[in-house]
Design a protein around this motif. Structure first.
Motif, PDB file in Angstrom:
ATOM      1  N   GLN A  35      -1.763  10.993 -11.506  1.00  0.00           N
ATOM      2  CA  GLN A  35      -1.363   9.842 -10.704  1.00  0.00           C
ATOM      3  C   GLN A  35      -1.190   8.584 -11.555  1.00  0.00           C
ATOM      4  N   ASP A  36      -1.866   8.520 -12.700  1.00  0.00           N
ATOM      5  CA  ASP A  36      -1.764   7.322 -13.530  1.00  0.00           C
ATOM      6  C   ASP A  36      -0.328   7.036 -13.952  1.00  0.00           C
ATOM      7  N   ARG A  37       0.470   8.072 -14.086  1.00  0.00           N
ATOM      8  CA  ARG A  37       1.880   7.880 -14.441  1.00  0.00           C
ATOM      9  C   ARG A  37       2.637   7.193 -13.310  1.00  0.00           C
ATOM     10  N   ILE A  38       2.338   7.596 -12.078  1.00  0.00           N
ATOM     11  CA  ILE A  38       2.962   6.974 -10.906  1.00  0.00           C
ATOM     12  C   ILE A  38       2.539   5.513 -10.794  1.00  0.00           C
ATOM     13  N   VAL A 146       0.707  -9.530 -12.180  1.00  0.00           N
ATOM     14  CA  VAL A 146       0.583  -8.236 -11.505  1.00  0.00           C
ATOM     15  C   VAL A 146      -0.714  -7.582 -11.979  1.00  0.00           C
ATOM     16  N   VAL A 147      -1.592  -7.299 -11.019  1.00  0.00           N
ATOM     17  CA  VAL A 147      -2.877  -6.664 -11.304  1.00  0.00           C
ATOM     18  C   VAL A 147      -2.883  -5.287 -10.652  1.00  0.00           C
ATOM     19  N   CYS A 148      -3.001  -4.258 -11.455  1.00  0.00           N
ATOM     20  CA  CYS A 148      -3.146  -2.892 -10.949  1.00  0.00           C
ATOM     21  C   CYS A 148      -4.599  -2.495 -11.184  1.00  0.00           C
ATOM     22  N   GLU A 149      -5.320  -2.216 -10.102  1.00  0.00           N
ATOM     23  CA  GLU A 149      -6.745  -1.950 -10.256  1.00  0.00           C
ATOM     24  C   GLU A 149      -7.217  -0.971  -9.186  1.00  0.00           C
ATOM     25  N   PHE A 150      -8.260  -0.222  -9.518  1.00  0.00           N
ATOM     26  CA  PHE A 150      -8.876   0.656  -8.529  1.00  0.00           C
ATOM     27  C   PHE A 150      -9.353  -0.171  -7.346  1.00  0.00           C
ATOM     28  N   SER A 151      -9.276   0.416  -6.159  1.00  0.00           N
ATOM     29  CA  SER A 151      -9.644  -0.323  -4.957  1.00  0.00           C
ATOM     30  C   SER A 151     -10.363   0.594  -3.987  1.00  0.00           C
ATOM     31  N   ARG A 152     -10.130   0.411  -2.685  1.00  0.00           N
ATOM     32  CA  ARG A 152     -10.883   1.141  -1.678  1.00  0.00           C
ATOM     33  C   ARG A 152      -9.939   1.870  -0.730  1.00  0.00           C
ATOM     34  N   PRO A 153      -9.984   3.191  -0.669  1.00  0.00           N
ATOM     35  CA  PRO A 153      -9.126   3.920   0.279  1.00  0.00           C
ATOM     36  C   PRO A 153      -9.316   3.401   1.706  1.00  0.00           C
ATOM     37  N   THR A 154      -8.219   3.295   2.431  1.00  0.00           N
ATOM     38  CA  THR A 154      -8.258   2.683   3.755  1.00  0.00           C
ATOM     39  C   THR A 154      -8.638   3.658   4.862  1.00  0.00           C
ATOM     40  N   PHE A 155      -8.449   4.954   4.649  1.00  0.00           N
ATOM     41  CA  PHE A 155      -8.753   5.969   5.656  1.00  0.00           C
ATOM     42  C   PHE A 155     -10.170   6.487   5.413  1.00  0.00           C
ATOM     43  N   ALA A 156     -11.078   6.249   6.378  1.00  0.00           N
ATOM     44  CA  ALA A 156     -12.508   6.490   6.157  1.00  0.00           C
ATOM     45  C   ALA A 156     -12.829   7.910   5.694  1.00  0.00           C
ATOM     46  N   LEU A 217      -1.630   1.915  -3.321  1.00  0.00           N
ATOM     47  CA  LEU A 217      -1.054   3.106  -3.936  1.00  0.00           C
ATOM     48  C   LEU A 217      -2.047   4.247  -3.749  1.00  0.00           C
ATOM     49  N   SER A 218      -1.531   5.436  -3.532  1.00  0.00           N
ATOM     50  CA  SER A 218      -2.383   6.627  -3.383  1.00  0.00           C
ATOM     51  C   SER A 218      -3.454   6.420  -2.325  1.00  0.00           C
ATOM     52  N   GLY A 219      -3.035   5.869  -1.187  1.00  0.00           N
ATOM     53  CA  GLY A 219      -3.948   5.708  -0.064  1.00  0.00           C
ATOM     54  C   GLY A 219      -5.019   4.657  -0.252  1.00  0.00           C
ATOM     55  N   GLY A 220      -4.820   3.767  -1.229  1.00  0.00           N
ATOM     56  CA  GLY A 220      -5.797   2.718  -1.480  1.00  0.00           C
ATOM     57  C   GLY A 220      -6.742   3.029  -2.625  1.00  0.00           C
ATOM     58  N   ILE A 221      -6.586   4.180  -3.270  1.00  0.00           N
ATOM     59  CA  ILE A 221      -7.360   4.438  -4.489  1.00  0.00           C
ATOM     60  C   ILE A 221      -7.091   3.317  -5.492  1.00  0.00           C
ATOM     61  N   VAL A 222      -5.847   2.869  -5.500  1.00  0.00           N
ATOM     62  CA  VAL A 222      -5.411   1.778  -6.361  1.00  0.00           C
ATOM     63  C   VAL A 222      -4.698   0.743  -5.499  1.00  0.00           C
ATOM     64  N   ALA A 223      -4.867  -0.524  -5.844  1.00  0.00           N
ATOM     65  CA  ALA A 223      -4.123  -1.596  -5.186  1.00  0.00           C
ATOM     66  C   ALA A 223      -3.354  -2.388  -6.240  1.00  0.00           C
ATOM     67  N   LEU A 224      -2.137  -2.749  -5.881  1.00  0.00           N
ATOM     68  CA  LEU A 224      -1.258  -3.504  -6.763  1.00  0.00           C
ATOM     69  C   LEU A 224      -1.145  -4.919  -6.195  1.00  0.00           C
ATOM     70  N   HIS A 225      -1.782  -5.883  -6.876  1.00  0.00           N
ATOM     71  CA  HIS A 225      -1.749  -7.286  -6.437  1.00  0.00           C
ATOM     72  C   HIS A 225      -0.685  -8.039  -7.235  1.00  0.00           C
ATOM     73  N   ARG A 226       0.068  -8.876  -6.522  1.00  0.00           N
ATOM     74  CA  ARG A 226       1.085  -9.696  -7.150  1.00  0.00           C
ATOM     75  C   ARG A 226       0.880 -11.157  -6.778  1.00  0.00           C
ATOM     76  N   ALA A 227       1.219 -12.069  -7.685  1.00  0.00           N
ATOM     77  CA  ALA A 227       1.074 -13.497  -7.421  1.00  0.00           C
ATOM     78  C   ALA A 227       2.017 -14.260  -8.355  1.00  0.00           C
ATOM     79  N   VAL A 228       2.170 -15.560  -8.060  1.00  0.00           N
ATOM     80  CA  VAL A 228       3.092 -16.407  -8.795  1.00  0.00           C
ATOM     81  C   VAL A 228       2.367 -17.682  -9.211  1.00  0.00           C
ATOM     82  N   ARG A 229       2.639 -18.158 -10.434  1.00  0.00           N
ATOM     83  CA  ARG A 229       2.116 -19.469 -10.833  1.00  0.00           C
ATOM     84  C   ARG A 229       2.973 -20.553 -10.200  1.00  0.00           C
TER      85      ARG A 229
END
Length: 231
Positions: A35-38, A146-156, A217-229
């Motif tokens: 999945q890291d490639r995706i 752009v921050v790609c980081e492990f997060s929390r799956p949304t489906f319990a 991404l991947s059901g919340g295993i990873v979250a992709l955060h974006r922001a602007v200065r």
């Protein structure tokens, strides 16, 4: 140094990554089931880099993500505080301009980059707020984060399975491909203790970034955060 603690002393964390550098990319492939490639592709699309832009790739490790920008004709600077990781990357890609640097005190001038991206590294920084402010400092007005980081799956139910994998299966799988199983025990612990998607988004906003948004991404295993200065 076998592993770092969750206090995330920079010397301990850097030493831990130095110790796993040689087989780091292979281990990531195995543990993520490819999945890291995706995730890398999604991150690169979110950055939206164009030829002529300057991109800072923080926590670049061995440069796996940086080389994909370079191969597309993008000016990218891979930066990491693990000299062991960068040494592995430099042997593979001597053309990449690796820079040793701590995310909380970046060795770059103000407004140097059109975009800053960090994948699976913000979680390992001793001071998240300070690192996000440093990223803001080195980004040009109107530039992107752009921050790609492990997060929390949304489906319990899926989250329960995932947490079992982190606590039980991941260290066992890591022992088959890595020489330092303890480092991947730290990995699991750091993921569980990391804030969920919305909380991280609020942290990014408090650091001065605007237009903060995320997608799972991947059901919340990873979250992709974006922001602007701000301009």
């Amino acid at each position: 140094m076998s592993r770092a603690s969750l206090e995330k002393d920079p010397r301990e964390v850097a030493g831990m990554f130095d110790g796993v550098a040689r087989r780091y990319d292979l281990t990531n492939d195995v543990l993520s089931l490819g999945q890291d490639r995706i995730w890398r592709v999604a991150t690169r699309k979110a950055v939206g880099a164009r030829p002529g832009e300057q991109i800072l790739d923080l926590a670049a490790g061995t440069g796996t993500s940086s080389e994909e920008y370079a191969d597309a004709g993008i000016d990218v600077v891979p930066c990491d505080f693990s000299t062991g990781m960068m040494a592995v990357g430099k042997r593979r890609r001597p053309d990449l301009p690796f820079v040793a640097g701590d995310a909380t005190a970046l060795p770059f001038a103000d407004e140097s980059f059109d975009a800053v991206t960090i994948s699976f590294g913000l979680r390992n920084v001793v001071d998240t707020d300070r690192a996000l402010r440093e990223m803001l400092r080195v980004t040009r007005p109107g530039g992107r984060l752009v921050v790609c980081e492990f997060s929390r799956p949304t489906f319990a139910p899926f989250r329960a399975v995932y947490e079992f994998y982190l606590g039980q299966a991941l260290p066992r799988v890591a022992s088959m491909v890595s020489s330092n199983t303890d480092a991947y025990t730290y990995l699991a612990e750091s993921i569980v203790s990391w804030p969920a998607q919305r909380e991280l988004g609020r942290t990014i906003g408090r650091a001065g970034w605007r237009e903060v948004a995320f997608r799972n991404l991947s059901g919340g295993i990873v979250a992709l955060h974006r922001a602007v200065r701000p301009l």
